[in-house]
Design a protein around this motif. Sequence first.
Motif, PDB file in Angstrom:
ATOM      1  N   ARG A 120       2.474  40.744   0.155  1.00  0.00           N
ATOM      2  CA  ARG A 120       3.444  41.784  -0.198  1.00  0.00           C
ATOM      3  C   ARG A 120       2.924  42.629  -1.341  1.00  0.00           C
ATOM      4  O   ARG A 120       3.087  43.847  -1.362  1.00  0.00           O
ATOM      5  N   ILE A 121       2.313  41.981  -2.299  1.00  0.00           N
ATOM      6  CA  ILE A 121       1.772  42.709  -3.453  1.00  0.00           C
ATOM      7  C   ILE A 121       0.720  43.703  -2.987  1.00  0.00           C
ATOM      8  O   ILE A 121       0.752  44.882  -3.324  1.00  0.00           O
ATOM      9  N   ALA A 122      -0.211  43.199  -2.178  1.00  0.00           N
ATOM     10  CA  ALA A 122      -1.280  44.058  -1.668  1.00  0.00           C
ATOM     11  C   ALA A 122      -0.681  45.242  -0.911  1.00  0.00           C
ATOM     12  O   ALA A 122      -1.104  46.384  -1.073  1.00  0.00           O
ATOM     13  N   GLU A 123       0.325  44.942  -0.093  1.00  0.00           N
ATOM     14  CA  GLU A 123       0.986  45.960   0.697  1.00  0.00           C
ATOM     15  C   GLU A 123       1.622  47.005  -0.211  1.00  0.00           C
ATOM     16  O   GLU A 123       1.420  48.206  -0.036  1.00  0.00           O
ATOM     17  N   TYR A 124       2.355  46.538  -1.197  1.00  0.00           N
ATOM     18  CA  TYR A 124       3.086  47.452  -2.078  1.00  0.00           C
ATOM     19  C   TYR A 124       2.158  48.360  -2.873  1.00  0.00           C
ATOM     20  O   TYR A 124       2.368  49.570  -2.940  1.00  0.00           O
ATOM     21  N   ILE A 125       1.134  47.780  -3.510  1.00  0.00           N
ATOM     22  CA  ILE A 125       0.264  48.666  -4.275  1.00  0.00           C
ATOM     23  C   ILE A 125      -0.820  49.285  -3.419  1.00  0.00           C
ATOM     24  O   ILE A 125      -1.636  50.054  -3.900  1.00  0.00           O
ATOM     25  N   ASN A 126      -0.784  48.942  -2.137  1.00  0.00           N
ATOM     26  CA  ASN A 126      -1.644  49.629  -1.178  1.00  0.00           C
ATOM     27  C   ASN A 126      -3.135  49.404  -1.411  1.00  0.00           C
ATOM     28  O   ASN A 126      -3.924  50.342  -1.460  1.00  0.00           O
ATOM     29  N   VAL A 127      -3.515  48.163  -1.564  1.00  0.00           N
ATOM     30  CA  VAL A 127      -4.920  47.786  -1.724  1.00  0.00           C
ATOM     31  C   VAL A 127      -5.203  46.609  -0.799  1.00  0.00           C
ATOM     32  O   VAL A 127      -4.277  45.911  -0.397  1.00  0.00           O
ATOM     33  N   PRO A 128      -6.476  46.387  -0.451  1.00  0.00           N
ATOM     34  CA  PRO A 128      -6.802  45.202   0.353  1.00  0.00           C
ATOM     35  C   PRO A 128      -6.531  43.917  -0.414  1.00  0.00           C
ATOM     36  O   PRO A 128      -6.465  43.915  -1.640  1.00  0.00           O
ATOM     37  N   MET A 129      -6.393  42.863   0.313  1.00  0.00           N
ATOM     38  CA  MET A 129      -6.090  41.576  -0.298  1.00  0.00           C
ATOM     39  C   MET A 129      -7.123  41.186  -1.343  1.00  0.00           C
ATOM     40  O   MET A 129      -6.778  40.608  -2.370  1.00  0.00           O
ATOM     41  N   SER A 130      -8.365  41.491  -1.061  1.00  0.00           N
ATOM     42  CA  SER A 130      -9.410  41.087  -2.008  1.00  0.00           C
ATOM     43  C   SER A 130      -9.184  41.739  -3.365  1.00  0.00           C
ATOM     44  O   SER A 130      -9.415  41.131  -4.406  1.00  0.00           O
ATOM     45  N   THR A 131      -8.712  42.971  -3.336  1.00  0.00           N
ATOM     46  CA  THR A 131      -8.421  43.658  -4.595  1.00  0.00           C
ATOM     47  C   THR A 131      -7.197  43.047  -5.265  1.00  0.00           C
ATOM     48  O   THR A 131      -7.197  42.808  -6.475  1.00  0.00           O
ATOM     49  N   ALA A 132      -6.199  42.763  -4.462  1.00  0.00           N
ATOM     50  CA  ALA A 132      -4.972  42.174  -5.009  1.00  0.00           C
ATOM     51  C   ALA A 132      -5.281  40.858  -5.717  1.00  0.00           C
ATOM     52  O   ALA A 132      -4.727  40.568  -6.779  1.00  0.00           O
ATOM     53  N   THR A 133      -6.160  40.085  -5.116  1.00  0.00           N
ATOM     54  CA  THR A 133      -6.549  38.829  -5.748  1.00  0.00           C
ATOM     55  C   THR A 133      -7.034  39.071  -7.170  1.00  0.00           C
ATOM     56  O   THR A 133      -6.611  38.395  -8.106  1.00  0.00           O
ATOM     57  N   GLY A 134      -7.915  40.053  -7.328  1.00  0.00           N
ATOM     58  CA  GLY A 134      -8.451  40.380  -8.650  1.00  0.00           C
ATOM     59  C   GLY A 134      -7.372  40.818  -9.617  1.00  0.00           C
ATOM     60  O   GLY A 134      -7.343  40.380 -10.767  1.00  0.00           O
ATOM     61  N   ILE A 135      -6.468  41.649  -9.138  1.00  0.00           N
ATOM     62  CA  ILE A 135      -5.408  42.181  -9.993  1.00  0.00           C
ATOM     63  C   ILE A 135      -4.518  41.040 -10.517  1.00  0.00           C
ATOM     64  O   ILE A 135      -4.278  40.927 -11.720  1.00  0.00           O
ATOM     65  N   VAL A 136      -4.087  40.201  -9.583  1.00  0.00           N
ATOM     66  CA  VAL A 136      -3.226  39.087  -9.980  1.00  0.00           C
ATOM     67  C   VAL A 136      -4.001  38.117 -10.870  1.00  0.00           C
ATOM     68  O   VAL A 136      -3.477  37.625 -11.879  1.00  0.00           O
ATOM     69  N   GLU A 137      -5.253  37.872 -10.520  1.00  0.00           N
ATOM     70  CA  GLU A 137      -6.100  36.986 -11.316  1.00  0.00           C
ATOM     71  C   GLU A 137      -6.097  37.411 -12.792  1.00  0.00           C
ATOM     72  O   GLU A 137      -5.925  36.600 -13.699  1.00  0.00           O
ATOM     73  N   ARG A 138      -6.261  38.702 -13.030  1.00  0.00           N
ATOM     74  CA  ARG A 138      -6.302  39.198 -14.416  1.00  0.00           C
ATOM     75  C   ARG A 138      -4.951  39.002 -15.105  1.00  0.00           C
ATOM     76  O   ARG A 138      -4.903  38.610 -16.276  1.00  0.00           O
ATOM     77  N   LEU A 139      -3.881  39.260 -14.369  1.00  0.00           N
ATOM     78  CA  LEU A 139      -2.547  39.094 -14.966  1.00  0.00           C
ATOM     79  C   LEU A 139      -2.242  37.632 -15.257  1.00  0.00           C
ATOM     80  O   LEU A 139      -1.536  37.304 -16.208  1.00  0.00           O
ATOM     81  N   VAL A 140      -2.787  36.746 -14.414  1.00  0.00           N
ATOM     82  CA  VAL A 140      -2.610  35.324 -14.667  1.00  0.00           C
ATOM     83  C   VAL A 140      -3.397  34.933 -15.913  1.00  0.00           C
ATOM     84  O   VAL A 140      -2.877  34.256 -16.805  1.00  0.00           O
ATOM     85  N   LYS A 141      -4.638  35.400 -15.983  1.00  0.00           N
ATOM     86  CA  LYS A 141      -5.476  35.092 -17.154  1.00  0.00           C
ATOM     87  C   LYS A 141      -4.817  35.562 -18.441  1.00  0.00           C
ATOM     88  O   LYS A 141      -4.890  34.904 -19.465  1.00  0.00           O
ATOM     89  N   LYS A 142      -4.171  36.722 -18.379  1.00  0.00           N
ATOM     90  CA  LYS A 142      -3.513  37.266 -19.567  1.00  0.00           C
ATOM     91  C   LYS A 142      -2.175  36.578 -19.840  1.00  0.00           C
ATOM     92  O   LYS A 142      -1.531  36.851 -20.843  1.00  0.00           O
ATOM     93  N   GLY A 143      -1.758  35.734 -18.912  1.00  0.00           N
ATOM     94  CA  GLY A 143      -0.547  34.947 -19.146  1.00  0.00           C
ATOM     95  C   GLY A 143       0.759  35.599 -18.736  1.00  0.00           C
ATOM     96  O   GLY A 143       1.829  35.136 -19.132  1.00  0.00           O
ATOM     97  N   TYR A 144       0.701  36.660 -17.928  1.00  0.00           N
ATOM     98  CA  TYR A 144       1.934  37.336 -17.545  1.00  0.00           C
ATOM     99  C   TYR A 144       2.490  36.851 -16.200  1.00  0.00           C
ATOM    100  O   TYR A 144       3.661  36.976 -15.933  1.00  0.00           O
TER     101      TYR A 144
END
Lengths: 160, 160
Positions: free
Chosen positions: B51-75
């Motif tokens: 759903r995240i990938a769909e909403y921000i309109n990026v491939p799953m591989s990109t979404a993984t990176g985006i969420v990964e960074r937000l997890v690392k930052k603790g959000y």
Amino acid sequence: MNFEGFYDLLLDNLKKLLYPQDWIDLDLSFSKSELLALLFVDRYEEIIMSRIAEYINVPMSTATGIVERLVKKGYLQRKRSEADRRIVVVTPTDKGKNLINEIKEVTFHYYRAVTESLNEEEKKLLGKIFIKIIGTLNKVTREEQENKPGTTMIKKIKIE
Amino acid sequence: MNFEGFYDLLLDNLKKLLYPQDWIDLDLSFSKSELLALLFVDRYEEIIMSRIAEYINVPMSTATGIVERLVKKGYLQRKRSEADRRIVVVTPTDKGKNLINEIKEVTFHYYRAVTESLNEEEKKLLGKIFIKIIGTLNKVTREEQENKPGTTMIKKIKIE
DNA sequence: ATAAATATTTCTATAGTCGAAATATTTGTT
DNA sequence: AACAAATATTTCGACTATAGAAATATTTAT
């Protein structure tokens, strides 16, 4: 419209707002900065590198890359200033000018779509509102920056 | 406001529009996609990667990176769905929720500043225009996509 | 004549994006 | 039950855009 409604609407459309490349869907793959640079150069017809960097708010090294790509794609051209040979003057090529006209047309298309349901008076009022909003937003941003702790800054206070 | 005026105004403020990270100037270095993802996750409280990938309109591989960074930052935090262990469910942490509240507050601050500066008549017109603009953006984008050659699509035509 | 200032580019490192391949799990088929 | 197909996600490798520092070229000031 209350704040809740506004916030929901904003969330729903933030994605679209954030990627204005897609607004102007003209089959050209431009980065945001390239688009900005192109529009800016066209506006002044002739502009030096430092102004471009200043306007799009990036370091010179980045501006070099942006202009470089636009030159490679054939939309801009560079030449050294005769008066001061350190300076590089950037101008749009014919291809660049054509593209900008296309962009203007698409923009006009949007403008008309939004304003065609308005009467003259409303159009006038819309202009006023627009300017007011932009003014307010700028003011608030400025105030927030002044209030930021850590950064030393002069705060202007009103004496009544 | 005629088109020329509108276009100039747009150029003057396009830069600001294009970098909304700076709107919400909260000293956090977020990429645009990260901001979008965070707001989106918060909105649904619990959401899966697709759903995240769909909403921000990026491939799953990109979404993984985006969420990964937000997890690392603790959000954000990830967990596997119990029902279907292929699925990863993403939720905001307390830190993430706090941040979003801050963002909401800042947004509200701007919202109030703007609405306070306008009288009733102006507010009314603005609401009308706002909805109109969003509708137009959606419509025009859709039409352009339908017109794109290559993709097979049903085109609705008006019969007068 | 030489140091300092200015305008710009080149170089290097880094972050974000994407497509393809890999992994893990579930669903459908016989 | 066994195995192929489908689904959800991540990992990997290549590529693009950006920024800071150093380099280059030219002009201005001393």
